[in-house]
Design a protein around this motif. Structure first.
Motif, mmCIF file in Angstrom:
data_model
loop_
_atom_site.group_PDB
_atom_site.id
_atom_site.type_symbol
_atom_site.label_atom_id
_atom_site.label_comp_id
_atom_site.label_asym_id
_atom_site.label_seq_id
_atom_site.Cartn_x
_atom_site.Cartn_y
_atom_site.Cartn_z
ATOM 1 N N GLY A 1 0.815 -1.211 0.000
ATOM 2 C CA GLY A 1 0.000 0.000 0.000
ATOM 3 C C GLY A 1 0.846 1.256 0.000
ATOM 4 N N ILE A 2 1.930 1.247 0.769
ATOM 5 C CA ILE A 2 2.846 2.397 0.779
ATOM 6 C C ILE A 2 3.481 2.569 -0.595
ATOM 7 N N ARG A 3 3.862 1.449 -1.223
ATOM 8 C CA ARG A 3 4.456 1.512 -2.564
ATOM 9 C C ARG A 3 3.484 2.169 -3.543
ATOM 10 N N HIS A 4 2.212 1.816 -3.461
ATOM 11 C CA HIS A 4 1.229 2.412 -4.363
ATOM 12 C C HIS A 4 1.018 3.892 -4.076
ATOM 13 N N VAL B 1 3.357 5.883 -3.000
ATOM 14 C CA VAL B 1 4.540 6.527 -3.592
ATOM 15 C C VAL B 1 4.337 6.673 -5.095
ATOM 16 N N TRP B 2 3.822 5.650 -5.744
ATOM 17 C CA TRP B 2 3.587 5.727 -7.188
ATOM 18 C C TRP B 2 2.520 6.759 -7.528
ATOM 19 N N ASP B 3 1.521 6.930 -6.645
ATOM 20 C CA ASP B 3 0.484 7.929 -6.899
ATOM 21 C C ASP B 3 1.053 9.339 -6.895
ATOM 22 N N LYS C 1 8.153 7.334 -11.431
ATOM 23 C CA LYS C 1 8.764 6.064 -11.010
ATOM 24 C C LYS C 1 8.028 4.857 -11.585
ATOM 25 N N LEU C 2 6.964 5.112 -12.329
ATOM 26 C CA LEU C 2 6.195 4.020 -12.925
ATOM 27 C C LEU C 2 6.728 3.663 -14.315
#
Length: 167
Positions: free
Chosen positions: A128-131, A133-135, A140-141
């Motif tokens: 969830g934290i990774r997502h 960060v991507w948001d 970074k995507l």
């Protein structure tokens, strides 16, 4: 000048159109249709020498797909674990605490049990934290960064879960 068209002429035009537009159907004999239904897909492919598609012996999931699948599985596992504990607590006051104490004091079996509880929590939370960060950093995507993040998520989750088992 307009001419009057009868319904008989319209029906004749429709029949002619359908005759020209429809293709002929291949009619199987009753016997060949029954033989075809008796064979399953794999046996038909074996006779032709073609592999089942996609051929499972040569296909491998990318780490990003495995990471996504693992995140979903851990979410379902968390729902099941916490739902079971909630029902146990509702059924008998203090039963959830007794279950957790029994798992924690099971000797050597406690460590794998603790890992089975800790890993889904850590992995799903870190995913969830990774997502998040991507948001907030969509640059970074890209394929390379997502692959690195997937490996890091697996490694960090396993490490933190192992440390939690011995704490």
């Amino acid at each position: 000048m307009l001419t009057k068209v009868t319904s008989r002429q319209i029906n004749a035009i429709q029949r002619q159109y359908l005759r020209n537009a429809a293709r002929n159907m291949t009619v199987l004999s009753k016997e060949s249709g029954e033989n075809f239904r008796k064979q399953n897909y794999s046996s038909r492919m074996d006779k032709t020498g073609r592999p089942v598609s996609p051929h499972v012996t040569i296909y491998s999931f990318p780490v990003t797909a495995l990471s996504s699948i693992t995140n979903r599985i851990t979410g379902v596992a968390l729902s099941g674990m916490f739902g079971t504990l909630a029902v146990a607590e509702l059924a008998s006051s203090g039963l959830a605490l007794d279950i957790m104490q029994a798992v924690g004091s099971a000797g050597l079996a406690a460590y794998p049990a603790k890992f089975c509880v800790a890993f889904p929590i850590v992995y799903h939370y870190a995913g969830g934290i990774r997502h998040l960060v991507w948001d907030y950093t969509p640059d970074k995507l890209n394929n390379a960064e997502v692959e690195k993040a997937s490996y890091a998520l697996f490694g960090a989750s396993a490490t933190i879960s192992l440390l939690a088992c011995f704490a």
